[in-house]
Design an enzyme around this catalytic site. Structure first.
Site, PDB file in Angstrom:
ATOM      1  N   GLU A 130       0.862  -1.193   0.000  1.00  0.00           N
ATOM      2  CA  GLU A 130       0.000   0.000   0.000  1.00  0.00           C
ATOM      3  C   GLU A 130       0.893   1.236   0.000  1.00  0.00           C
ATOM      4  O   GLU A 130       1.406   1.654   1.023  1.00  0.00           O
ATOM      5  CB  GLU A 130      -0.919  -0.012   1.225  1.00  0.00           C
ATOM      6  CG  GLU A 130      -2.016   1.036   1.095  1.00  0.00           C
ATOM      7  CD  GLU A 130      -2.720   1.351   2.397  1.00  0.00           C
ATOM      8  OE1 GLU A 130      -2.129   1.183   3.469  1.00  0.00           O
ATOM      9  OE2 GLU A 130      -3.877   1.785   2.336  1.00  0.00           O
ATOM     10  N   ASN A 218     -12.350   6.269   2.396  1.00  0.00           N
ATOM     11  CA  ASN A 218     -11.222   6.787   3.173  1.00  0.00           C
ATOM     12  C   ASN A 218     -10.025   7.047   2.278  1.00  0.00           C
ATOM     13  O   ASN A 218      -9.653   6.199   1.468  1.00  0.00           O
ATOM     14  CB  ASN A 218     -10.849   5.803   4.294  1.00  0.00           C
ATOM     15  CG  ASN A 218     -11.984   5.619   5.287  1.00  0.00           C
ATOM     16  OD1 ASN A 218     -12.519   4.528   5.438  1.00  0.00           O
ATOM     17  ND2 ASN A 218     -12.374   6.683   5.930  1.00  0.00           N
ATOM     18  N   ALA A 219      -9.419   8.227   2.439  1.00  0.00           N
ATOM     19  CA  ALA A 219      -8.230   8.625   1.681  1.00  0.00           C
ATOM     20  C   ALA A 219      -8.479   8.579   0.171  1.00  0.00           C
ATOM     21  O   ALA A 219      -7.683   8.052  -0.603  1.00  0.00           O
ATOM     22  CB  ALA A 219      -7.022   7.762   2.054  1.00  0.00           C
ATOM     23  N   HIS A 250     -14.291   4.458  10.602  1.00  0.00           N
ATOM     24  CA  HIS A 250     -13.822   4.940   9.293  1.00  0.00           C
ATOM     25  C   HIS A 250     -14.961   5.296   8.345  1.00  0.00           C
ATOM     26  O   HIS A 250     -14.834   6.193   7.515  1.00  0.00           O
ATOM     27  CB  HIS A 250     -12.943   3.871   8.614  1.00  0.00           C
ATOM     28  CG  HIS A 250     -11.559   3.815   9.152  1.00  0.00           C
ATOM     29  ND1 HIS A 250     -11.272   3.270  10.369  1.00  0.00           N
ATOM     30  CD2 HIS A 250     -10.377   4.248   8.641  1.00  0.00           C
ATOM     31  CE1 HIS A 250      -9.966   3.362  10.578  1.00  0.00           C
ATOM     32  NE2 HIS A 250      -9.405   3.945   9.551  1.00  0.00           N
ATOM     33  N   ASP A 273      -7.924  -3.405   7.867  1.00  0.00           N
ATOM     34  CA  ASP A 273      -6.842  -2.402   7.911  1.00  0.00           C
ATOM     35  C   ASP A 273      -6.232  -2.399   9.315  1.00  0.00           C
ATOM     36  O   ASP A 273      -5.829  -1.351   9.835  1.00  0.00           O
ATOM     37  CB  ASP A 273      -7.374  -1.006   7.540  1.00  0.00           C
ATOM     38  CG  ASP A 273      -6.271  -0.059   7.073  1.00  0.00           C
ATOM     39  OD1 ASP A 273      -5.138  -0.520   6.821  1.00  0.00           O
ATOM     40  OD2 ASP A 273      -6.541   1.150   6.969  1.00  0.00           O
TER      41      ASP A 273
HETATM   42 ZN   LIG Z   1      -4.678   3.141   3.646  1.00  0.00          ZN
END
Ligand SMILES: [Zn+2]
Length: 377
Positions: A130, A218-219, A250, A273
């Site tokens: 990642e 997310n992100a 999240h 995660d």
């Molecule tokens: Zn991430």
């Protein structure tokens, strides 16, 4: 070779439920699910009176567990510790996930994953890299000083896996097209994440190389009226899967249910995660020399940014069911769908010829035992 069997109040085989039945396996392979009354009496059946047996959970994004971060303990031992910690939460298989780090560390991580696969470390299916080929605008808890656009010469120098799954989360707008093509040809599964792309930026001929989206919402650039962003593209691309973190922190219930309503069946899957704190007594650990701590069940870095999740797969599944998603569908989101997403053809279902892998839950969906390659934990 000897046969073994387990039974429970209900067995979900990845398609339907069975009652008064037993799952029988030999070695590391499933023989089938049979009415318990017909199972050869020489086979000892372990019975879980109130339990539910599902296909073994598969978590394609696990950064750590049992007090260990894959970035910090990048060897077979580290991988084994992480797999063991997550087994307590029902995860039969996982992809150890390396958070953005140096090329040297990526080299080390690939070597460690290959070594673990070669010595049959139970539970590892490959690797998830990642970053660091991601966008600083959506860095999350990653260290942006490590980010870069990988050139092919650099990619060629890495010891890519000869077996198992390689999943790479990257921001397509930050990686040159030739390298995206190279990675895809190499057999890596590419997922868009930590990306600030516009939908226009994703609409190019290389977008077809992207199979999925990492931790939906997310992100990533959000869905807005004039610009659908990565979230819009993720929701609208029917043949791409989306992973989602269901720790109730999240992603909100409504956002998760919206994604579930919009995505075609089979294209929304659960990841944890998870970090080192899962299955560990210590409330903090280090990542890239930064201290990450559990505060109110949230994992945060010193700036207060969310830094991964403090949750196991069983609780993630229980949350999804609490939100109103059908139980069978929730099990598939934790097993059948991730197996398909990462092309593990003998996992995700309790069928003849599949790997003997199952998760045994209590009526509250808390993991009790896990079967991995025919070994019951
Ligand atoms: Zn991430």
């Amino acid at each position: 070779m000897e046969h073994y069997a387990i039974s429970a109040k209900r067995i979900f085989d990845g398609e339907r439920f069975h009652t008064h039945s037993s799952l029988v396996w030999q070695g590391e392979t499933i023989v089938g699910i049979f009415p318990t009354s017909t199972v050869d009496e020489k086979i000892i059946i372990q019975h879980y009176a109130e339990g539910i047996i599902t296909p073994g959970f598969i978590d394609i994004q696990v950064n750590g567990g049992g007090g260990v971060m894959f970035n910090e303990k990048t060897d077979v031992d580290g991988i084994d510790t992480i797999c063991k910690a997550h087994r307590k939460h029902g995860t039969a298989y996982l992809l150890p996930t390396l958070i953005s780090d140096t090329p040297r560390k990526i080299h080390e991580a690939l070597t460690a994953a290959q070594n673990a696969l070669d010595c049959n470390t139970l539970g590892i299916l490959g690797i998830h890299i990642e970053g660091p080929w991601i966008n600083p605008a959506k860095k999350g808890a990653h260290n942006e000083s490590l980010f870069f656009d990988p050139q092919i010469s650099m990619l060629e120098s890495l010891p890519w896996l000869k077996s198992g799954t390689t999943l790479i989360t990257l921001a397509p707008e930050k990686v040159n097209n030739e390298s995206i093509k190279w990675l895809s040809k190499k057999g890596a599964i590419l997922s868009c994440g930590h990306s600030n792309a516009t939908t226009q930026e994703l609409d190019n001929q290389y977008f077809n190389a992207i199979s999925g989206f990492t931790h939906l919402y997310n992100a990533m650039s959000p869905l807005e009226g004039r610009q659908a962003g990565v979230v819009g593209k993720a929701l609208m691309t029917d043949n791409a899967w989306c992973s989602i973190i269901t720790d109730n922190i999240h992603v909100s219930k409504e956002s998760a249910l919206l994604a579930h309503r919009v995505k075609p069946k089979g294209k929304l899957l659960i990841v944890t995660d998870a970090m080192a704190s899962v299955g560990s007594k210590s409330p903090s650990f280090t990542l890239n020399d930064e201290i990450i701590s559990v505060v109110d069940n949230k994992l945060v870095n010193t700036n207060g940014n969310l830094a991964g999740a403090h949750i196991g797969m069983d609780e993630s599944v229980a949350n999804v069911i609490k939100w109103g998603i059908d139980e069978a569908e929730a099990f598939k989101m934790a097993s059948t769908y991730p197996a398909i997403a990462i092309k593990q053809e003998r996992l995700g279902k309790l069928k003849e010829g599949f790997y003997a892998s199952a998760t045994i839950l209590d009526p509250n969906y808390e993991a009790q035992h896990v079967l991995v390659n025919g070994i019951l934990f």
